[in-house]
Design an enzyme around this catalytic site. Sequence first.
Site, PDB file in Angstrom:
ATOM      1  N   ASP A  89      -1.047  49.131  29.626  1.00  0.00           N
ATOM      2  CA  ASP A  89      -1.297  50.363  30.384  1.00  0.00           C
ATOM      3  C   ASP A  89      -0.621  50.239  31.753  1.00  0.00           C
ATOM      4  O   ASP A  89      -0.913  49.309  32.508  1.00  0.00           O
ATOM      5  CB  ASP A  89      -2.813  50.556  30.543  1.00  0.00           C
ATOM      6  CG  ASP A  89      -3.166  51.874  31.234  1.00  0.00           C
ATOM      7  OD1 ASP A  89      -2.258  52.520  31.801  1.00  0.00           O
ATOM      8  OD2 ASP A  89      -4.347  52.238  31.222  1.00  0.00           O
ATOM      9  N   ASP A 111       1.718  56.494  29.220  1.00  0.00           N
ATOM     10  CA  ASP A 111       1.875  55.181  29.866  1.00  0.00           C
ATOM     11  C   ASP A 111       1.075  54.076  29.185  1.00  0.00           C
ATOM     12  O   ASP A 111       0.811  53.053  29.784  1.00  0.00           O
ATOM     13  CB  ASP A 111       1.518  55.275  31.358  1.00  0.00           C
ATOM     14  CG  ASP A 111       0.023  55.169  31.605  1.00  0.00           C
ATOM     15  OD1 ASP A 111      -0.764  55.668  30.773  1.00  0.00           O
ATOM     16  OD2 ASP A 111      -0.353  54.573  32.625  1.00  0.00           O
ATOM     17  N   GLU A 112       0.689  54.314  27.962  1.00  0.00           N
ATOM     18  CA  GLU A 112      -0.120  53.308  27.263  1.00  0.00           C
ATOM     19  C   GLU A 112       0.390  53.102  25.851  1.00  0.00           C
ATOM     20  O   GLU A 112       0.783  54.066  25.195  1.00  0.00           O
ATOM     21  CB  GLU A 112      -1.548  53.824  27.070  1.00  0.00           C
ATOM     22  CG  GLU A 112      -2.424  53.807  28.256  1.00  0.00           C
ATOM     23  CD  GLU A 112      -3.700  54.569  27.931  1.00  0.00           C
ATOM     24  OE1 GLU A 112      -4.488  54.084  27.116  1.00  0.00           O
ATOM     25  OE2 GLU A 112      -3.878  55.651  28.488  1.00  0.00           O
TER      26      GLU A 112
HETATM   27  P1  TTP Z   1      -3.691  56.722  33.477  1.00  0.00           P
HETATM   28  O1  TTP Z   1      -3.178  55.523  32.748  1.00  0.00           O
HETATM   29  O2  TTP Z   1      -5.045  57.234  33.135  1.00  0.00           O
HETATM   30  O3  TTP Z   1      -3.681  56.434  35.034  1.00  0.00           O
HETATM   31  P2  TTP Z   1      -2.640  55.677  35.939  1.00  0.00           P
HETATM   32  O4  TTP Z   1      -1.581  54.998  35.137  1.00  0.00           O
HETATM   33  O5  TTP Z   1      -2.116  56.619  36.969  1.00  0.00           O
HETATM   34  O6  TTP Z   1      -3.540  54.632  36.699  1.00  0.00           O
HETATM   35  P3  TTP Z   1      -4.180  53.296  36.142  1.00  0.00           P
HETATM   36  O7  TTP Z   1      -3.534  52.192  36.926  1.00  0.00           O
HETATM   37  O8  TTP Z   1      -5.628  53.422  36.433  1.00  0.00           O
HETATM   38  O9  TTP Z   1      -3.858  53.217  34.689  1.00  0.00           O
HETATM   39  O10 TTP Z   1      -2.690  57.931  33.286  1.00  0.00           O
HETATM   40  C1  TTP Z   1      -1.286  57.750  33.218  1.00  0.00           C
HETATM   41  C2  TTP Z   1      -0.571  58.887  33.901  1.00  0.00           C
HETATM   42  O11 TTP Z   1      -0.910  60.104  33.293  1.00  0.00           O
HETATM   43  C3  TTP Z   1      -0.943  59.033  35.339  1.00  0.00           C
HETATM   44  O12 TTP Z   1      -0.096  58.274  36.179  1.00  0.00           O
HETATM   45  C4  TTP Z   1      -0.826  60.492  35.600  1.00  0.00           C
HETATM   46  C5  TTP Z   1      -1.007  61.136  34.269  1.00  0.00           C
HETATM   47  N1  TTP Z   1      -2.307  61.814  34.149  1.00  0.00           N
HETATM   48  C6  TTP Z   1      -2.336  63.196  34.192  1.00  0.00           C
HETATM   49  O13 TTP Z   1      -1.303  63.840  34.320  1.00  0.00           O
HETATM   50  N2  TTP Z   1      -3.542  63.826  34.059  1.00  0.00           N
HETATM   51  C7  TTP Z   1      -4.704  63.142  33.873  1.00  0.00           C
HETATM   52  O14 TTP Z   1      -5.751  63.733  33.744  1.00  0.00           O
HETATM   53  C8  TTP Z   1      -4.664  61.708  33.839  1.00  0.00           C
HETATM   54  C9  TTP Z   1      -5.927  60.915  33.682  1.00  0.00           C
HETATM   55  C10 TTP Z   1      -3.448  61.089  33.975  1.00  0.00           C
HETATM   56 MG    MG Z   2      -2.102  53.805  33.483  1.00  0.00          MG
END
Ligand code: TTP
Ligand code: MG
Length: 410
Positions: free
Chosen positions: A12, A106-107
């Site tokens: 992730d 992103d996962e």
């Molecule tokens: P996430 O993996 O949930 O968050 P993140 O990568 O920003 O942070 P973390 O380090 O906690 O993993 O989401 C990935 C991307 O998806 C995030 O950068 C922005 C986008 N996103 C949205 O557009 N809407 C949303 O509701 C969420 C949760 C994420």
């Molecule tokens: Mg993330």
Amino acid sequence: MNRPSRTIMHVDMDAFFASVEQRCNPRLRGIPVAVIGSAQRTVVTTASYEARRYGVKTGMNKFEAKRLCPGLTFVVGDNQKYIDTSMRILAILKAFSPRVEPYSIDEAFVDVTGAFSLFGSPVEMATAIKNRIRKGPALTCSVGIAPNKLLSKLASGMEKPDGLVVIKDRDVEKTLRHLPVDKLWGIGPRLTEHLAGMSIRTCGELGRCPAGILRSRFGIIGERLKLMGLGIDDEPVGAEGDEEEAKSVGHSTTLPENVSDKEIIKRYILALSEMASHRARKYGLKGRKVSLTVRYPDFYTFTKMSTMPQATNDTRSVYLHALGILDSIRLKSPVRLLGVCISDLLRDCSQVPLFEEERKRERLLEAVDGINDRFGEFTLTWATVMERTDGPGVISPAWRPDGVKRVEVR
Ligand code: TTP
Ligand code: MG
């Protein structure tokens, strides 16, 4: 039951959109950054870790974010950049295992069972992956390694950012014993509330609850809930090519402001019908059913469906059926969100299939859409019909009223 032992990795990216922006613009590095959509009623999609220290969170509106962190810099998101980066990351993961399942933008899950004899231990492999991502796309990620997807996802979130957490078989019980149920992937706030009503707050308590009780309360998912509490998950990592065909093609949009005027609502329905039909044509699909989804400002959402005399992907037919549905509804309040969806799909044999590369991009786009599900605050741009130009950063909400896999339109 004896379960074959597996090694699953969940990767992730850290503060993904914000990190990509910081990588692209050195002036953003080391400072609090929030990525937002381009629409009027936009919210924070993600915040850099520097901003998170001030309490800035995904889903927060701009004013609240700025109040918490006056030095915050807003950047309008650019989906294309994120999709390109995501594809580079997937390519790195595929160098380590053929079984890579992109889960969101992103996962990804990677089944590395057996692969580590080639690459060293799972931890060595994860370190190599992290280094490759740090060198190539120049980003950090958090990796969880565990016997299944459920636990690997839990593990990747345990030491963010730049984490690497292993949950071994022998540690499962200890890890879950006092863990609140909502930390588990798939247990959302409503389910958490229901479980709390049964005095089940931790995974340990969930795992100990007799299956019969959970079944009578939650139906068929009761059994699965118990297994989740025990940290058991047999779901395979679905590699590319395994995915089922889209069951519906549709699009939804949160309106820039709540609308009562039926004429304006109809114009949105036309835009949405065109986008859904266009996408169906592109996929070589025709559908027999059209549905219209309406959300009110209080988030009450409903979907009504209409069956067409024959399968179609023609904008006009879809639009007219969606209008028919609108006419059959007595709107009780202004409308916050509208969606049009074509389902009961058939392959239109006269169409050429999509190129693989394009299909991949579509899937990622769908993932971008999917994550906005939780907030649904982004509006689509369809300048010609809506006479609005919101610029880039169009991320549509992909609410899934009927729970089916959906192909969304940008
Ligand atoms: P996430 O993996 O949930 O968050 P993140 O990568 O920003 O942070 P973390 O380090 O906690 O993993 O989401 C990935 C991307 O998806 C995030 O950068 C922005 C986008 N996103 C949205 O557009 N809407 C949303 O509701 C969420 C949760 C994420
Ligand atoms: Mg993330």
